[in-house]
Design an enzyme around this catalytic site. Structure first.
Site, PDB file in Angstrom:
ATOM      1  N   SER A 135       0.833  -1.199   0.000  1.00 39.21           N
ATOM      2  CA  SER A 135       0.000   0.000   0.000  1.00 39.21           C
ATOM      3  C   SER A 135       0.876   1.261   0.000  1.00 39.21           C
ATOM      4  O   SER A 135       1.666   1.456  -0.909  1.00 39.21           O
ATOM      5  CB  SER A 135      -0.964  -0.053   1.186  1.00 39.21           C
ATOM      6  OG  SER A 135      -1.955   0.942   1.083  1.00 39.21           O
ATOM      7  N   ASP A 192      -9.050  -4.341  -6.034  1.00 38.12           N
ATOM      8  CA  ASP A 192      -8.549  -3.372  -5.061  1.00 38.12           C
ATOM      9  C   ASP A 192      -9.385  -2.090  -5.157  1.00 38.12           C
ATOM     10  O   ASP A 192      -9.409  -1.427  -6.194  1.00 38.12           O
ATOM     11  CB  ASP A 192      -7.086  -3.066  -5.363  1.00 38.12           C
ATOM     12  CG  ASP A 192      -6.393  -2.276  -4.260  1.00 38.12           C
ATOM     13  OD1 ASP A 192      -7.092  -1.617  -3.470  1.00 38.12           O
ATOM     14  OD2 ASP A 192      -5.152  -2.321  -4.202  1.00 38.12           O
ATOM     15  N   HIS A 199      -7.143  -5.375  -1.940  1.00 40.44           N
ATOM     16  CA  HIS A 199      -5.991  -4.570  -1.538  1.00 40.44           C
ATOM     17  C   HIS A 199      -5.124  -5.280  -0.507  1.00 40.44           C
ATOM     18  O   HIS A 199      -3.902  -5.121  -0.490  1.00 40.44           O
ATOM     19  CB  HIS A 199      -6.489  -3.239  -0.975  1.00 40.44           C
ATOM     20  CG  HIS A 199      -5.404  -2.273  -0.616  1.00 40.44           C
ATOM     21  ND1 HIS A 199      -4.589  -1.680  -1.561  1.00 40.44           N
ATOM     22  CD2 HIS A 199      -4.999  -1.783   0.592  1.00 40.44           C
ATOM     23  CE1 HIS A 199      -3.731  -0.874  -0.961  1.00 40.44           C
ATOM     24  NE2 HIS A 199      -3.949  -0.918   0.337  1.00 40.44           N
TER      25      HIS A 199
END
Length: 278
Positions: free
Chosen positions: A149, A195, A227
């Site tokens: 991320s 995601d 994600h």
């Protein structure tokens, strides 16, 4: 239909290959070996306290216990926004047992943005190679960054800042910067089809396409994944991360077979590359 086992290499052929590539570590790879939860190297780990370092908030180092084959490349891994190193901890032993010294870090603040995480990844690598208890095991010229991320965005920032790195792997990366045309570090961008935090259309895909066409780069999109896919044991993430690190940190062309031609499978929604790699 089963796959026939590769013929054993003669001892003199093994010696020649090792001489041709002094960074090659471990036995010849196979699909089974890069998918395994543990590689051929026995490993240990040590905790790095926040009070003992500067530039990041400590972490955990995973490392091969034997240096009989020589020193190892090092990989620093950052968690994402609001997360701690536990979210990427599974990668520590997975990668270290394949022949790397790996540090998973905690960031100075869980709120740190990607550029700060990139700076912290570089600080962690410098600590590992220069002052850590395992520094004698590390080849300080063979370094790589990874992250999830905003940590993945941080790995892009680190690659742009330090072109001497050997590899970068952003995992479902998030970054407000979309143009990475300045990156010269071999980069494997891993995105996830479903995601909604860092949609591939506005993050991983433009990251990849903005990098030079002449760069050794690849884009792997995980099929039907979210994600958080890279935050728990994931065979697809592991096998291609291992292959990328081995190919570019260790310059081990035995792993080229897993990257070129482009891999296919039910867990891969899309794969783009610039094969053959230089």
């Amino acid at each position: 239909m089963g796959v026939a086992a590769a013929p054993a290499l003669r001892a003199d052929a093994v010696d020649f290959m090792a001489a041709a590539n002094p960074y090659q570590r471990g036995p010849a790879p196979s699909v089974a070996s890069i998918e395994a939860t543990r590689g051929p190297f026995a490993i240990a780990q040590t905790t790095v306290s926040a009070s003992s370092v500067q530039g990041f908030r400590g972490g955990t180092i995973y490392y091969p216990t034997s240096t009989a084959e020589g020193t190892f490349g090092a990989v620093a891994i950052s968690p994402g926004f609001t997360a701690r190193q536990s979210s990427v901890a599974w990668l520590g032993p997975r990668l270290a047992s394949q022949g790397f010294v790996v540090i998973t870090i905690d960031t100075l603040s869980v709120w740190d943005q990607p550029a700060s995480r990139g700076t912290q990844l570089l600080a962690a690598l410098d600590y590992v190679r220069n002052t850590s208890a395992v520094r004698a095991r590390v080849d300080g010229n063979r370094l790589a960054v990874m992250g999830h991320s905003m940590g993945g965005g941080g790995s892009l920032s680190a690659a742009a800042t330090r072109p001497q790195l050997q590899a970068a792997i952003p995992l479902t990366g998030w970054h407000s910067t979309k143009n990475w045309s300045s990156v010269r570090v071999p980069t494997l961008v891993i995105g996830a089809e479903n995601d909604t935090v860092a949609p591939v259309s506005s993050h991983s895909e433009p990251f990849y396409t903005s990098m030079p066409a002449t760069l050794d780069k690849a884009y792997l999109e995980l099929n039907a994944a979210s994600h958080s896919a890279p935050t728990s044991s994931n065979v697809t993430v592991a096998k291609y991360s291992i292959s990328w690190l081995k190919r570019f940190v260790d310059d081990d062309t035995r792993y080229e077979q897993f990257l070129c031609p482009a891999p296919r499978g039910t867990t891969i929604q899309e794969y783009r590359d610039t094969c053959p790699h230089s």
